[in-house]
Design a protein around this motif. Structure first.
Motif, PDB file in Angstrom:
ATOM      1  N   UNK A   1       0.842  -1.206   0.000  1.00  0.00           N
ATOM      2  CA  UNK A   1       0.000   0.000   0.000  1.00  0.00           C
ATOM      3  C   UNK A   1       0.875   1.254   0.000  1.00  0.00           C
ATOM      4  N   UNK A   2       1.882   1.231  -0.852  1.00  0.00           N
ATOM      5  CA  UNK A   2       2.774   2.371  -1.050  1.00  0.00           C
ATOM      6  C   UNK A   2       2.000   3.444  -1.806  1.00  0.00           C
ATOM      7  N   UNK A   3       2.187   4.691  -1.442  1.00  0.00           N
ATOM      8  CA  UNK A   3       1.496   5.792  -2.119  1.00  0.00           C
ATOM      9  C   UNK A   3       2.517   6.806  -2.631  1.00  0.00           C
ATOM     10  N   UNK A   4       2.042   7.726  -3.451  1.00  0.00           N
ATOM     11  CA  UNK A   4       2.921   8.771  -3.940  1.00  0.00           C
ATOM     12  C   UNK A   4       2.539   9.254  -5.320  1.00  0.00           C
ATOM     13  N   UNK A   5       3.493   9.955  -5.936  1.00  0.00           N
ATOM     14  CA  UNK A   5       3.223  10.538  -7.252  1.00  0.00           C
ATOM     15  C   UNK A   5       4.462  10.443  -8.123  1.00  0.00           C
ATOM     16  N   UNK A   6       4.216  10.517  -9.427  1.00  0.00           N
ATOM     17  CA  UNK A   6       5.278  10.458 -10.426  1.00  0.00           C
ATOM     18  C   UNK A   6       5.006  11.545 -11.451  1.00  0.00           C
ATOM     19  N   UNK A   7       6.046  12.195 -11.922  1.00  0.00           N
ATOM     20  CA  UNK A   7       5.991  13.068 -13.097  1.00  0.00           C
ATOM     21  C   UNK A   7       6.930  12.451 -14.116  1.00  0.00           C
ATOM     22  N   UNK A   8       6.484  12.376 -15.376  1.00  0.00           N
ATOM     23  CA  UNK A   8       7.304  11.714 -16.378  1.00  0.00           C
ATOM     24  C   UNK A   8       7.093  12.349 -17.737  1.00  0.00           C
ATOM     25  N   UNK A   9       8.202  12.628 -18.414  1.00  0.00           N
ATOM     26  CA  UNK A   9       8.177  13.145 -19.775  1.00  0.00           C
ATOM     27  C   UNK A   9       9.212  12.357 -20.576  1.00  0.00           C
ATOM     28  N   UNK A  10       8.723  11.352 -21.328  1.00  0.00           N
ATOM     29  CA  UNK A  10       9.628  10.485 -22.097  1.00  0.00           C
ATOM     30  C   UNK A  10      10.379  11.260 -23.164  1.00  0.00           C
ATOM     31  N   UNK A  11       9.704  12.217 -23.809  1.00  0.00           N
ATOM     32  CA  UNK A  11      10.340  12.979 -24.891  1.00  0.00           C
ATOM     33  C   UNK A  11      11.514  13.812 -24.374  1.00  0.00           C
ATOM     34  N   UNK A  12      11.349  14.401 -23.207  1.00  0.00           N
ATOM     35  CA  UNK A  12      12.413  15.232 -22.630  1.00  0.00           C
ATOM     36  C   UNK A  12      13.367  14.433 -21.744  1.00  0.00           C
ATOM     37  N   UNK A  13      13.033  13.152 -21.536  1.00  0.00           N
ATOM     38  CA  UNK A  13      13.836  12.276 -20.681  1.00  0.00           C
ATOM     39  C   UNK A  13      13.998  12.852 -19.275  1.00  0.00           C
ATOM     40  N   UNK A  14      12.862  13.223 -18.707  1.00  0.00           N
ATOM     41  CA  UNK A  14      12.855  13.764 -17.355  1.00  0.00           C
ATOM     42  C   UNK A  14      11.777  13.071 -16.535  1.00  0.00           C
ATOM     43  N   UNK A  15      11.925  13.157 -15.230  1.00  0.00           N
ATOM     44  CA  UNK A  15      10.909  12.597 -14.358  1.00  0.00           C
ATOM     45  C   UNK A  15      11.230  12.847 -12.899  1.00  0.00           C
ATOM     46  N   UNK A  16      10.243  12.594 -12.076  1.00  0.00           N
ATOM     47  CA  UNK A  16      10.424  12.667 -10.632  1.00  0.00           C
ATOM     48  C   UNK A  16       9.492  11.651  -9.989  1.00  0.00           C
ATOM     49  N   UNK A  17       9.875  11.207  -8.809  1.00  0.00           N
ATOM     50  CA  UNK A  17       9.098  10.219  -8.065  1.00  0.00           C
ATOM     51  C   UNK A  17       9.091  10.631  -6.609  1.00  0.00           C
ATOM     52  N   UNK A  18       7.947  10.461  -5.970  1.00  0.00           N
ATOM     53  CA  UNK A  18       7.860  10.632  -4.521  1.00  0.00           C
ATOM     54  C   UNK A  18       7.001   9.498  -3.991  1.00  0.00           C
ATOM     55  N   UNK A  19       7.593   8.640  -3.165  1.00  0.00           N
ATOM     56  CA  UNK A  19       6.857   7.518  -2.599  1.00  0.00           C
ATOM     57  C   UNK A  19       6.873   7.575  -1.088  1.00  0.00           C
ATOM     58  N   UNK A  20       5.772   7.105  -0.512  1.00  0.00           N
ATOM     59  CA  UNK A  20       5.648   6.971   0.936  1.00  0.00           C
ATOM     60  C   UNK A  20       5.368   5.499   1.213  1.00  0.00           C
ATOM     61  N   UNK A  21       6.220   4.888   2.042  1.00  0.00           N
ATOM     62  CA  UNK A  21       6.105   3.466   2.370  1.00  0.00           C
ATOM     63  C   UNK A  21       5.759   3.329   3.852  1.00  0.00           C
TER      64      UNK A  21
END
Length: 187
Positions: free
Chosen positions: A49-69
């Motif tokens: 039951x991990x939660x969080x958010x992701x931002x992802x842009x494959x074309x720009x090869x960028x991303x971010x992740x934030x998870x809460x465990x």
């Protein structure tokens, strides 16, 4: 100079705004660990039951992740072992009820996500960790009718760097293999 700074800030804001936003699906996301038990077997467990958010842009090869465990959702092979894992000897779930992984750098090999670099917070201490992608994919989920991105990630960490020293002096390894599976649904 002010104009250049202002344009740079606007460009960064525009780039961030173009990345797709995803919410982690707790039913398809977990963080599991494996540690050698005195060269005999491997002890395993996981946080669900991990939660969080992701931002992802494959074309720009960028991303971010934030998870809460949440350590309340830690499970192992038995209730007694789970209780011990949550104790002050190891995860100290009462004092530190959650772990976090936060990243703002995706590493690519060509067009494929190869790794995610970030920081893992455990036992109140935050240190850098690179999660290697063993697979990563985005697809349109036929049930949800929206894009889902995710993959399997792995890392080997030295638990003593976070202060988890239990049985190291008795000869138990300090190295722990992390296996994180994540899927996130586009908002």
């Amino acid at each position: 100079m002010k104009k250049i700074l202002f344009v740079s800030v606007l460009a960064a804001a525009a780039a961030a705004a173009s990345a797709a936003q995803y919410e982690i699906d707790p039913f398809h996301t977990n963080a599991r660990f494996e540690i050698d038990h005195f060269g005999t077997s491997s002890n395993v467990g996981g946080i669900y039951e991990v939660s969080g958010k992701v931002e992802f842009d494959a074309a720009k090869k960028t991303g971010s992740v934030e998870t809460v465990m949440p350590l309340a959702n830690l499970q192992s092979s038995s209730a007694a072992f789970t209780k011990h894992l949550k104790s002050a000897d190891l995860f100290n779930a009462e004092k530190y009820p959650e772990m976090r992984f936060v990243s703002d750098k995706f590493v690519f090999n060509g067009k494929k996500v190869a790794a995610v670099q970030g920081k893992l917070t455990m036992l109140g201490k935050t240190l850098p960790v690179t999660l290697k992608a063993t697979k990563f994919n985005c697809y349109v989920n036929p049930m949800k009718k929206t894009e889902v991105c995710g993959g399997d990630f792995t890392a080997l960490i030295d638990r003593t760097q976070w202060g988890m020293d239990y049985l190291v002096s008795a000869g138990m390894t300090k190295n722990v293999k992390l296996n994180i599976q994540i899927e996130a649904v586009k908002k």
